[in-house]
Scaffold this motif. Structure first.
Motif, PDB file in Angstrom:
ATOM      1  N   ASN A 110       0.832  -1.024   0.013  1.00 21.00           N
ATOM      2  CA  ASN A 110       0.025  -0.105   0.144  1.00 21.00           C
ATOM      3  C   ASN A 110       0.795   1.397   0.048  1.00 21.00           C
ATOM      4  OD1 ASN A 110      -1.516   2.236   1.578  1.00 21.00           O
ATOM      5  ND2 ASN A 110      -3.027   0.746   0.972  1.00 21.00           N
ATOM      6  N   GLN A 233      -2.922   3.879   7.656  1.00 19.45           N
ATOM      7  CA  GLN A 233      -1.818   3.191   6.872  1.00 19.45           C
ATOM      8  C   GLN A 233      -0.991   2.063   7.748  1.00 19.45           C
ATOM      9  OE1 GLN A 233      -2.904   4.453   3.711  1.00 19.45           O
ATOM     10  NE2 GLN A 233      -0.828   3.998   3.376  1.00 19.45           N
ATOM     11  N   ALA A 249       6.559  -1.197   7.559  1.00 19.66           N
ATOM     12  CA  ALA A 249       6.040  -0.021   7.007  1.00 19.66           C
ATOM     13  C   ALA A 249       7.414   0.979   7.021  1.00 19.66           C
ATOM     14  CB  ALA A 249       5.162   0.682   8.144  1.00 19.66           C
ATOM     15  N   SER A 495       3.755  -1.304   3.736  1.00 17.54           N
ATOM     16  CA  SER A 495       3.092   0.027   3.448  1.00 17.54           C
ATOM     17  C   SER A 495       4.369   0.898   3.202  1.00 17.54           C
ATOM     18  CB  SER A 495       2.199   0.428   4.681  1.00 17.54           C
ATOM     19  OG  SER A 495       1.784   1.931   4.730  1.00 17.54           O
TER      20      SER A 495
END
Length: 630
Positions: A110, A233, A249, A495
């Motif tokens: 993402n 997120q 992340a 992410s």
């Protein structure tokens, strides 16, 4: 009204009563209840019912869902989580995380973009930047949109009247006309022109391609809070992590664009995390970033699972804090101790648990985070007074064993604060250490740091591109990608948060970050522009102008002040009363900026646009009719 309120409470009571009864029934019986009556069907297909279903999946099967999120599509989440119902009963789960993917090998990533407010540090905002000349087709499209005309011929005529685009001059054109914006051709400022959080898109001026539109899974403007960004997120990653999957992340962007603020928060250099937390309830300040919020959610989830789940779990948590500085990999929790002399040795040291510290609480983990923060390499650059000169990885390892089934799982959460992607000539890492000049060795060191940072980022980009295209992934090209290999491939969830600056002086770096994000999403053709993009850009500017005008009407007022009269010798000779207009200076400045921006895009006269705005903004006391009242 009272009857309506009572009816609403009765419905809620019936729902809660039904859910309480169904809690004691087998799943097959619960499903059949939907056909009992229309009322049962309505209740069992409501949003509240799907929240209850997620809760039962968690309690009965151990499938975690975000306990603390405020905005969730409960039905969609339930459909996704129901597929994981056998997480802790499927014997295939009892395999190492480093093994090949157990369910699918689809790269899941993402990408979002976040923009810091204008004028915050970065160091080169006041530097002169050349204006950007828009391509002819974009200029004509803007004219058609602004004038609401369909004819290309009419648009050409207006463009010729504005001047600057053609070698010849219109014989009827006034050479001193206000519409002559730039003798070298109509041009606009660089940088970010539109941040559309609704359409998740950003429009940036490129010096070679004009206005470019970049689309992402999510776009956050300068007003988006740390909490909002975390929930949208990172919270989904924490869900996967607690359910036994690796998650990563990553924050990416140029030096000083807000990466460390996003990942940790603004106060990590001056105060400890535990000192900042003053609320006895353990509530976090708004400024806290992804890492402390993720830690808090992990320990909150562990406590809930131990107290409420039907299945019993043995849960252990450990953390690592690693810094990648050139060819060195350091353990920040061991006073910067080297993790190994080779890439393979360093990777083994980190991933086999040698760098891990066991933790049992939020406070203990934040204390270790403070300890590691003090060991990080930082240096002043022209872009950032405390620039991180390396990549840092905060790694949380979660080991869970279901005591009822014997199924065990180990998952890792990688929280990565990348070193800033930077142009050496702009960040000037060798020439910004206060008033003290650097010697030659120090200058070489700073330049080498910047080069190593950029090489690591290039290797990461190549790995992501290979994962997206299903090709061989060159993890071994850098120590950064080797460390992240288990957090990127297989069934890991990733992410990427792109951090960007809006100023014209940082346009090329911001575009480079956006292009990296498009590569991560598997999108390579970002040059195409269309009328909808340009219309949306003008529409937002006009809406902002209208909003500023409304704020001026509401806030501007006359105020009496004392005006001191000073003689030639500097002596006070008199004090007179004078009325001035105040209360909307900020909105006046915003209005001026917006009008100039619109004039750049449309080629219209700034004076004409200011006149149009002034005619619609008549403040209290008819301020525009007077310069002062005495």
């Amino acid at each position: 009204m009272l009857a309506s309120g009572c009816k609403h409470k009765e419905v809620l009571y019936n729902e809660q009563l039904l859910f309480s009864i169904l809690n004691f029934l087998p799943e097959e019986t619960r499903v059949s209840f939907i056909a009992v009556s229309k009322i049962h069907s309505k209740i069992l297909t409501s949003d509240l019912s799907f929240k209850w279903r997620n809760d039962r999946l968690h309690i009965e099967y151990g499938v975690y869902y975000p306990l603390y999120s405020k905005n969730i599509n409960w039905r969609q989440l339930f459909l996704a989580n129901y597929k994981k119902k056998d997480l802790w009963t499927d014997e295939q789960r009892d395999v190492p995380q480093d093994a090949p993917s157990r369910h699918n090998d689809t790269f899941q990533l993402n990408v979002s973009a976040r923009f810091k407010p204008k004028g915050l540090e970065l160091g080169t905002e006041n530097r002169y930047e050349k204006k950007i000349t828009l391509p002819l087709h974009q200029r004509l499209a803007l004219i058609r949109t602004n004038k609401n005309i369909k004819s290309q011929k009419q648009a050409f005529k207006i463009l010729m009247e504005q001047g600057g685009w053609f070698s010849g001059e219109d014989e009827n054109q006034d050479p001193n006309a206000a519409s002559q914006i730039d003798k070298h051709g109509p041009s606009i400022s660089g940088g970010v022109h539109l941040i559309d959080a609704l359409q998740n898109a950003v429009v940036i001026a490129d010096k070679t391609l004009g206005l470019r539109r970049f689309e992402f899974d999510k776009v956050f403007n300068e007003f988006s809070s740390q909490e909002k960004l975390y929930e949208e997120q990172t919270m989904p990653l924490i869900t996967e992590f607690i359910n036994g999957f690796n998650a990563t992340a990553i924050v990416y962007g140029q030096t000083g664009s807000g990466k460390t603020h996003t990942m940790f928060g603004p106060n990590v250099h001056e105060e400890s995390y535990n000192d900042i937390i003053t609320d006895n309830s353990g509530a976090f300040p708004e400024s806290f970033g992804i890492v402390p919020r993720a830690i808090k959610e992990v320990f909150g989830a562990i406590e809930y699972r131990r107290k409420n789940l039907s299945l019993k779990f043995d849960i252990q948590v450990s953390v690592s804090y690693i810094e990648i500085y050139g060819d060195e990999i350091s353990d920040l929790l061991q006073k910067g101790k080297s993790c190994g002399q080779s890439r393979v040795a360093a990777q083994r040291y980190v991933l086999d648990g040698s760098s891990e510290k066991s933790v049992s609480s939020l406070k203990e983990t934040l204390t270790l985070l403070d300890k590691g923060e003090k060991q990080k390499r930082k240096a002043a650059t022209a872009m950032n007074t405390r620039s991180s000169r390396a990549h840092t990885l905060f790694i949380v390892t979660l080991s869970q064993e279901c005591l009822d089934t014997g199924i065990a799982s180990t998952s890792r959460l990688f929280l990565v604060d990348l070193g800033g992607s930077e142009q050496i000539k702009k960040s000037q890492p060798s020439n910004h250490d206060g008033d003290q000049a650097m010697n030659e060795d120090e200058e070489k060191l700073r330049v080498n740091e910047a080069v190593n940072i950029n090489l690591g980022l290039l290797a990461l980009k190549q790995c992501v591109e290979a994962l997206r295209n299903g090709k061989h992934v060159p993890y071994k090209d850098s120590k950064l990608t080797m460390m992240l290999s288990t957090g990127l491939g297989g069934d890991s969830k990733t992410s990427v948060i792109l951090c960007g600056a809006q100023e014209a002086s940082h346009g090329p770096e911001t575009i480079a970050a956006m292009k990296f994000g498009q590569t991560c999403r598997g999108i390579y053709n970002t040059v195409k522009t269309n009328a909808n993009m340009l219309a949306g850009l003008l529409r937002q500017i006009e809406n902002n102008i209208a909003s500023c005008e409304e704020q001026i009407r509401e806030n501007e007022r006359w105020e009496e002040v004392d005006q001191e009269i000073i003689d030639n010798d500097g002596n006070l000779v008199d004090v007179r009363k004078k009325y001035v207009v105040t209360g909307a200076d900020e909105y006046r400045q915003q209005l001026a900026t917006l009008i100039r921006q619109k004039a750049e895009l449309t080629g219209e006269s700034v004076d004409e646009l200011f006149g149009a705005a002034s005619s619609t903004v008549q403040a209290f006391g008819n301020f525009h009719d007077y310069t002062s009242i005495s």
